[in-house]
Design an enzyme around this catalytic site. Structure first.
Site, PDB file in Angstrom:
ATOM      1  CG  HIS A 294      35.599   8.575  -7.925  1.00  0.00           C
ATOM      2  ND1 HIS A 294      34.531   7.670  -7.126  1.00  0.00           N
ATOM      3  CD2 HIS A 294      34.872   8.531  -9.163  1.00  0.00           C
ATOM      4  CE1 HIS A 294      33.634   7.632  -8.442  1.00  0.00           C
ATOM      5  NE2 HIS A 294      33.977   7.289  -9.013  1.00  0.00           N
TER       6      HIS A 294
ATOM      7  CG  HIS B  49      33.111   4.519   2.031  1.00  0.00           C
ATOM      8  ND1 HIS B  49      33.148   5.130   0.790  1.00  0.00           N
ATOM      9  CD2 HIS B  49      31.833   4.508   2.813  1.00  0.00           C
ATOM     10  CE1 HIS B  49      31.198   5.862   0.997  1.00  0.00           C
ATOM     11  NE2 HIS B  49      30.903   5.416   2.216  1.00  0.00           N
ATOM     12  N   GLY B  50      34.398   6.288   5.155  1.00  0.00           N
ATOM     13  CA  GLY B  50      34.080   6.595   6.436  1.00  0.00           C
ATOM     14  C   GLY B  50      35.012   6.120   7.482  1.00  0.00           C
TER      15      GLY B  50
ATOM     16  CB  THR C 234      31.364   4.743  -3.536  1.00  0.00           C
ATOM     17  OG1 THR C 234      32.031   5.914  -4.796  1.00  0.00           O
ATOM     18  CG2 THR C 234      31.518   3.410  -4.585  1.00  0.00           C
TER      19      THR C 234
ATOM     20  NE  ARG D  37      27.589  13.095  -8.126  1.00  0.00           N
ATOM     21  CZ  ARG D  37      27.182  12.126  -6.973  1.00  0.00           C
ATOM     22  NH1 ARG D  37      26.800  11.912  -6.173  1.00  0.00           N
ATOM     23  NH2 ARG D  37      26.318  11.032  -8.215  1.00  0.00           N
ATOM     24  CG  HIS D  38      33.182  15.058  -6.403  1.00  0.00           C
ATOM     25  ND1 HIS D  38      34.153  14.423  -7.652  1.00  0.00           N
ATOM     26  CD2 HIS D  38      32.629  14.357  -5.979  1.00  0.00           C
ATOM     27  CE1 HIS D  38      34.063  13.077  -6.743  1.00  0.00           C
ATOM     28  NE2 HIS D  38      33.137  12.812  -5.844  1.00  0.00           N
TER      29      HIS D  38
ATOM     30  CD  GLU E 232      39.510   1.799  -1.685  1.00  0.00           C
ATOM     31  OE1 GLU E 232      40.634   2.190  -2.486  1.00  0.00           O
ATOM     32  OE2 GLU E 232      38.752   2.418  -0.657  1.00  0.00           O
TER      33      GLU E 232
ATOM     34  NE  ARG F   4      30.526  10.081  -7.888  1.00  0.00           N
ATOM     35  CZ  ARG F   4      29.838   9.481  -7.532  1.00  0.00           C
ATOM     36  NH1 ARG F   4      29.913   8.911  -6.124  1.00  0.00           N
ATOM     37  NH2 ARG F   4      29.000   8.058  -7.815  1.00  0.00           N
TER      38      ARG F   4
ATOM     39  NE  ARG G 219      29.498  30.555  -4.036  1.00  0.00           N
ATOM     40  CZ  ARG G 219      29.512  32.356  -2.789  1.00  0.00           C
ATOM     41  NH1 ARG G 219      30.130  33.231  -3.164  1.00  0.00           N
ATOM     42  NH2 ARG G 219      28.122  32.249  -2.254  1.00  0.00           N
TER      43      ARG G 219
ATOM     44  CD  GLU H 189      37.924   6.123  -4.990  1.00  0.00           C
ATOM     45  OE1 GLU H 189      36.915   7.194  -5.553  1.00  0.00           O
ATOM     46  OE2 GLU H 189      38.380   6.437  -3.723  1.00  0.00           O
TER      47      GLU H 189
ATOM     48  N   GLY I 132      38.858  10.610   3.071  1.00  0.00           N
ATOM     49  CA  GLY I 132      38.843  11.434   2.277  1.00  0.00           C
ATOM     50  C   GLY I 132      38.090  12.489   3.341  1.00  0.00           C
ATOM     51  CG  HIS I 133      33.106  13.092   4.960  1.00  0.00           C
ATOM     52  ND1 HIS I 133      32.144  13.855   4.399  1.00  0.00           N
ATOM     53  CD2 HIS I 133      32.576  13.674   6.914  1.00  0.00           C
ATOM     54  CE1 HIS I 133      31.418  14.612   5.445  1.00  0.00           C
ATOM     55  NE2 HIS I 133      31.279  14.560   6.120  1.00  0.00           N
TER      56      HIS I 133
ATOM     57  CG  ASP J 180      37.346  12.496  -4.698  1.00  0.00           C
ATOM     58  OD1 ASP J 180      38.035  12.988  -5.802  1.00  0.00           O
ATOM     59  OD2 ASP J 180      36.554  11.482  -4.826  1.00  0.00           O
ATOM     60  CG  HIS J 181      34.782  14.749   0.022  1.00  0.00           C
ATOM     61  ND1 HIS J 181      33.173  14.728  -0.400  1.00  0.00           N
ATOM     62  CD2 HIS J 181      35.242  13.473   0.743  1.00  0.00           C
ATOM     63  CE1 HIS J 181      33.310  13.551  -0.328  1.00  0.00           C
ATOM     64  NE2 HIS J 181      34.449  12.962   0.313  1.00  0.00           N
TER      65      HIS J 181
ATOM     66  CG  ASN K  93      38.905  11.091  -2.047  1.00  0.00           C
ATOM     67  OD1 ASN K  93      38.298  11.735  -3.039  1.00  0.00           O
ATOM     68  ND2 ASN K  93      38.681   9.650  -2.727  1.00  0.00           N
TER      69      ASN K  93
HETATM   70  N1  PXP Z   1      37.695   4.596  -1.388  1.00  0.00           N
HETATM   71  C1  PXP Z   1      36.841   4.640  -2.480  1.00  0.00           C
HETATM   72  C2  PXP Z   1      36.753   3.440  -2.858  1.00  0.00           C
HETATM   73  C3  PXP Z   1      35.750   5.873  -2.430  1.00  0.00           C
HETATM   74  O1  PXP Z   1      34.606   5.449  -3.339  1.00  0.00           O
HETATM   75  C4  PXP Z   1      35.743   6.583  -1.345  1.00  0.00           C
HETATM   76  C5  PXP Z   1      34.419   7.302  -1.331  1.00  0.00           C
HETATM   77  O2  PXP Z   1      34.775   8.818  -2.002  1.00  0.00           O
HETATM   78  C6  PXP Z   1      36.645   6.357  -0.359  1.00  0.00           C
HETATM   79  C7  PXP Z   1      37.984   4.953   0.197  1.00  0.00           C
HETATM   80  C8  PXP Z   1      36.938   7.699   0.864  1.00  0.00           C
HETATM   81  O3  PXP Z   1      35.599   8.030   1.807  1.00  0.00           O
HETATM   82  P1  PXP Z   1      35.236   8.625   2.936  1.00  0.00           P
HETATM   83  O4  PXP Z   1      35.195  10.271   1.937  1.00  0.00           O
HETATM   84  O5  PXP Z   1      34.063   8.043   4.228  1.00  0.00           O
HETATM   85  O6  PXP Z   1      36.745   8.304   4.299  1.00  0.00           O
END
Ligand code: PXP
Length: 249
Positions: free
Chosen positions: A52, A200-201, A110, A58-59, A160, A54, A18, A79, A222-223, A9-10, A7
């Site tokens: 994603h 997620h996480g 999310t 925002r990103h 998922e 949104r 910026r 997403e 992602g993160h 997005d970050h 992912n």
């Molecule tokens: N899957 C979905 C559906 C999400 O919304 C997210 C967060 O954007 C992720 C996976 C990835 O989560 P993380 O950034 O915590 O790895």
């Protein structure tokens, strides 16, 4: 073999911090480029890129998705919220899959799974539009028997499982209970013929447990990957800047 969806997005979050007011999403001083990172992630073995778009942009921006569509060599997993506007956009871009997620403007990321059971008609409409277009649908849901039943009823081919509650419980007493919920959810979903992804996480530590989730097909992360890329890349970035500041030295 478990597949990895990266992912990106970050990376866009850093850029927007910026360059929010800029029309350009890439080029000149505008950096980092999430699409460039997607290409590098693919070269390193990512099996797919998750992005994603949104509602509040925002990103990730629409242009990022279009540029990714041009350069992606693996799969795009878009997403998106379960809305007519996003459905139209997805039907134009034609990602390989869409992952339907709940969206609220206040959340940082999310935070909970999609309430499929509580809005079957709305979710069904998107599932049917995507199916007709040959786009796979994944439903981002909590490991809740009611939601899994609803996903099966709508014949979403993938779900998922939202791993956020388990990831948050990692250092506490409820970790085992949360993982057991994911395991039960995965078993129920498989019995109903669904493909099970998770996300997620997930990070470099807890991946050791989530990889044991029965029959898990793909992890979307992602993160933690973007964070690790910052840590592992900072040394080289500083050395290169120092060398450019003092080319003779
Ligand atoms: N899957 C979905 C559906 C999400 O919304 C997210 C967060 O954007 C992720 C996976 C990835 O989560 P993380 O950034 O915590 O790895």
């Amino acid at each position: 073999m478990i597949l990895l969806g990266v992912n990106i997005d970050h990376a866009a979050t850093v850029r927007q911090a910026r360059y929010r007011g800029y029309a350009a999403t890439v080029g000149g001083p505008v950096e980092p480029d999430p699409v460039d990172l997607a290409t590098l992630a693919e070269r390193a073995g990512a099996d797919g890129i998750t992005i994603h778009l949104r509602e509040d942009r925002r990103h990730i921006q629409e242009r990022d998705v279009w540029r990714l569509r041009e350069v992606a060599r693996t799969r795009i997993n878009l997403e998106m919220a379960c809305t007519p506007a996003m459905t139209d956009f997805a039907l134009k871009v034609r990602p390989e899959s869409v992952c339907l997620v709940p969206e609220s403007r206040e959340e940082i990321s999310t935070e909970g799974g999609l309430d499929v059971a509580g809005q079957r008609d709305r979710v069904r409409a998107v599932c049917e539009a995507m199916r007709a277009a040959g786009i796979l649908v994944s439903l981002f849901i909590d490991a809740d028997p009611v939601q899994i039943d609803a996903a099966a009823e709508l014949r979403a081919p993938w779900i998922e499982l939202h791993t956020g509650a388990w990831a948050n419980a990692w250092h506490g007493p409820r970790r085992g209970e949360e993982f057991a919920r994911l395991v039960a959810g995965a078993r129920q979903a498989h019995a109903a013929g669904l493909v099970v992804n998770a996300g997620h996480g997930i990070n470099y530590v807890n991946v050791a447990e989530i990889r044991t989730l029965p029959g898990v097909h793909e992890l979307n992360i992602g993160h933690s990957i973007i964070s690790r890329a910052l840590s592992t890349g900072i040394g080289e970035a500083v050395r290169e800047m120092k060398a450019r500041m003092n080319p003779a030295g």
